[in-house]
Design a protein around this motif. Structure first.
Motif, PDB file in Angstrom:
ATOM      1  N   GLU A 102      34.764  54.082 -28.939  1.00  0.00           N
ATOM      2  CA  GLU A 102      33.846  54.800 -28.118  1.00  0.00           C
ATOM      3  C   GLU A 102      34.073  56.146 -27.889  1.00  0.00           C
ATOM      4  O   GLU A 102      35.410  56.610 -27.895  1.00  0.00           O
ATOM      5  N   VAL A 103      33.472  57.138 -27.854  1.00  0.00           N
ATOM      6  CA  VAL A 103      33.392  58.548 -27.524  1.00  0.00           C
ATOM      7  C   VAL A 103      33.285  58.747 -26.160  1.00  0.00           C
ATOM      8  O   VAL A 103      32.346  58.243 -25.477  1.00  0.00           O
ATOM      9  N   ILE A 104      34.411  59.279 -25.296  1.00  0.00           N
ATOM     10  CA  ILE A 104      34.137  59.837 -23.972  1.00  0.00           C
ATOM     11  C   ILE A 104      34.091  61.130 -23.992  1.00  0.00           C
ATOM     12  O   ILE A 104      34.958  62.082 -24.800  1.00  0.00           O
ATOM     13  N   GLU A 105      32.996  61.802 -22.909  1.00  0.00           N
ATOM     14  CA  GLU A 105      32.785  62.896 -23.136  1.00  0.00           C
ATOM     15  C   GLU A 105      32.712  63.539 -21.753  1.00  0.00           C
ATOM     16  O   GLU A 105      32.319  62.832 -20.643  1.00  0.00           O
ATOM     17  N   PHE A 106      33.228  64.473 -21.383  1.00  0.00           N
ATOM     18  CA  PHE A 106      33.162  65.529 -20.143  1.00  0.00           C
ATOM     19  C   PHE A 106      32.645  66.898 -20.442  1.00  0.00           C
ATOM     20  O   PHE A 106      33.059  67.380 -21.383  1.00  0.00           O
ATOM     21  N   GLN A 107      31.702  67.172 -19.547  1.00  0.00           N
ATOM     22  CA  GLN A 107      31.301  68.821 -19.767  1.00  0.00           C
ATOM     23  C   GLN A 107      32.412  69.693 -19.377  1.00  0.00           C
ATOM     24  O   GLN A 107      33.394  69.381 -18.217  1.00  0.00           O
ATOM     25  N   ARG A 108      32.641  70.902 -19.801  1.00  0.00           N
ATOM     26  CA  ARG A 108      33.482  71.799 -19.326  1.00  0.00           C
ATOM     27  C   ARG A 108      33.042  72.477 -18.215  1.00  0.00           C
ATOM     28  O   ARG A 108      31.824  72.389 -17.622  1.00  0.00           O
ATOM     29  N   LYS A 109      33.785  72.662 -17.309  1.00  0.00           N
ATOM     30  CA  LYS A 109      33.799  73.228 -15.973  1.00  0.00           C
ATOM     31  C   LYS A 109      33.415  74.536 -15.973  1.00  0.00           C
ATOM     32  O   LYS A 109      33.735  75.404 -16.733  1.00  0.00           O
ATOM     33  N   GLY A 151      44.828  66.316 -34.433  1.00  0.00           N
ATOM     34  CA  GLY A 151      44.424  67.006 -33.541  1.00  0.00           C
ATOM     35  C   GLY A 151      43.826  68.518 -33.966  1.00  0.00           C
ATOM     36  O   GLY A 151      43.636  68.496 -35.383  1.00  0.00           O
ATOM     37  N   HIS A 152      44.335  69.477 -33.320  1.00  0.00           N
ATOM     38  CA  HIS A 152      44.150  70.741 -33.598  1.00  0.00           C
ATOM     39  C   HIS A 152      42.809  71.413 -33.919  1.00  0.00           C
ATOM     40  O   HIS A 152      42.637  72.557 -33.203  1.00  0.00           O
ATOM     41  N   SER A 153      41.958  70.850 -34.634  1.00  0.00           N
ATOM     42  CA  SER A 153      40.720  71.317 -34.577  1.00  0.00           C
ATOM     43  C   SER A 153      39.700  71.708 -33.543  1.00  0.00           C
ATOM     44  O   SER A 153      38.840  72.357 -33.495  1.00  0.00           O
ATOM     45  N   HIS A 154      39.710  70.767 -32.426  1.00  0.00           N
ATOM     46  CA  HIS A 154      39.206  70.652 -31.220  1.00  0.00           C
ATOM     47  C   HIS A 154      37.793  70.095 -31.742  1.00  0.00           C
ATOM     48  O   HIS A 154      36.824  70.194 -30.848  1.00  0.00           O
ATOM     49  N   ILE A 155      37.566  69.908 -32.894  1.00  0.00           N
ATOM     50  CA  ILE A 155      36.259  69.025 -33.139  1.00  0.00           C
ATOM     51  C   ILE A 155      36.504  67.474 -33.530  1.00  0.00           C
ATOM     52  O   ILE A 155      37.545  66.927 -34.178  1.00  0.00           O
ATOM     53  N   GLY A 193      41.399  69.153 -23.110  1.00  0.00           N
ATOM     54  CA  GLY A 193      41.523  70.253 -22.401  1.00  0.00           C
ATOM     55  C   GLY A 193      40.562  71.221 -21.922  1.00  0.00           C
ATOM     56  O   GLY A 193      39.544  71.248 -22.589  1.00  0.00           O
ATOM     57  N   ILE A 194      40.668  72.162 -21.210  1.00  0.00           N
ATOM     58  CA  ILE A 194      39.767  73.024 -20.571  1.00  0.00           C
ATOM     59  C   ILE A 194      39.832  74.445 -21.283  1.00  0.00           C
ATOM     60  O   ILE A 194      38.927  75.486 -21.006  1.00  0.00           O
ATOM     61  N   HIS A 195      40.969  74.674 -22.248  1.00  0.00           N
ATOM     62  CA  HIS A 195      40.838  75.867 -22.892  1.00  0.00           C
ATOM     63  C   HIS A 195      40.546  75.713 -24.460  1.00  0.00           C
ATOM     64  O   HIS A 195      40.871  74.871 -24.996  1.00  0.00           O
ATOM     65  N   GLY A 196      39.858  76.531 -24.878  1.00  0.00           N
ATOM     66  CA  GLY A 196      39.369  76.434 -26.493  1.00  0.00           C
ATOM     67  C   GLY A 196      37.931  76.743 -26.491  1.00  0.00           C
ATOM     68  O   GLY A 196      37.153  76.988 -25.564  1.00  0.00           O
ATOM     69  N   PHE A 197      37.416  76.668 -27.782  1.00  0.00           N
ATOM     70  CA  PHE A 197      36.037  77.269 -27.948  1.00  0.00           C
ATOM     71  C   PHE A 197      35.002  75.829 -27.731  1.00  0.00           C
ATOM     72  O   PHE A 197      33.953  76.003 -27.724  1.00  0.00           O
ATOM     73  N   HIS A 198      35.657  74.708 -27.478  1.00  0.00           N
ATOM     74  CA  HIS A 198      34.712  73.277 -27.351  1.00  0.00           C
ATOM     75  C   HIS A 198      33.782  73.508 -26.220  1.00  0.00           C
ATOM     76  O   HIS A 198      34.280  73.988 -25.346  1.00  0.00           O
ATOM     77  N   LYS A 199      32.638  73.081 -26.363  1.00  0.00           N
ATOM     78  CA  LYS A 199      31.923  73.045 -24.990  1.00  0.00           C
ATOM     79  C   LYS A 199      31.641  71.721 -24.368  1.00  0.00           C
ATOM     80  O   LYS A 199      31.492  71.625 -23.333  1.00  0.00           O
TER      81      LYS A 199
END
Length: 164
Positions: free
Chosen positions: A157-164, A109-113, A133-139
């Motif tokens: 499969e990639v699962i994506e959620f938009q940031r709130k 993990g770690h990179s958020h990428i 998670g909701i903390h970090g630079f990722h959009k």
């Protein structure tokens, strides 16, 4: 055959969107930066969990989870650690051990990428699920799910959620 949900960098965040996918998996793997152990407790109530601690995790998380988790899933040798780098730029903490005894599947993990890529030199599949998670630079918050059937890693499969 096992259905795996792979996540990382929850940073103390767990919600019903994540738990919906937890319920669909046979096992959940967490690649570190858990944050509050309420995250792993919520997952463990629903499914078996394999996890490692990350650089933000406190002494309680470090007492419960290892820095490196290496195990067999079906016929696939899996190694999960939080800070591992990616092919061919592996982190100094894992580089030599990877070269000497490569797993079939290397997860960090770690990179958020989010990144999934083969290392053809070592015959290793590298996965980083990004950050859910909701903390970090990722959009976009991301997780991965896939199946392991014998030696075969499939149905990614990639699962994506938009940031709130």
């Amino acid at each position: 055959m096992k259905k795996i949900l792979l996540l990382s960098d929850t940073h103390s965040h767990i919600d019903e969107n994540i738990l919906k996918y937890v319920k669909l998996a046979d096992e959940v793997w967490h690649a570190g930066d858990i944050g509050d152990l309420k995250v792993t407790d919520a997952i463990k109530k629903l499914k078996p969990l394999k996890a490692v601690y990350g650089n933000i995790d406190d002494a309680k998380a470090r007492a419960e989870y290892p820095e490196h988790n290496r195990f067999m899933c079906e016929d696939v040798d899996v190694w999960i650690t939080h800070i591992g780098g990616y092919p061919p730029r592996y982190n100094n903490r894992v580089r030599e051990r990877l070269k000497q005894n490569p797993p079939r599947l290397f997860i960090c993990g770690h990179s958020h990428i989010l990144k999934v890529m083969p290392d053809k030199k070592l015959n290793v599949l590298h996965m980083n699920p990004g950050a859910v998670g909701i903390h970090g630079f990722h959009k976009v918050r991301t997780m991965l799910r896939f199946t392991i059937d014998g030696k075969k890693i499939d149905n990614l499969e990639v699962i994506e959620f938009q940031r709130k």
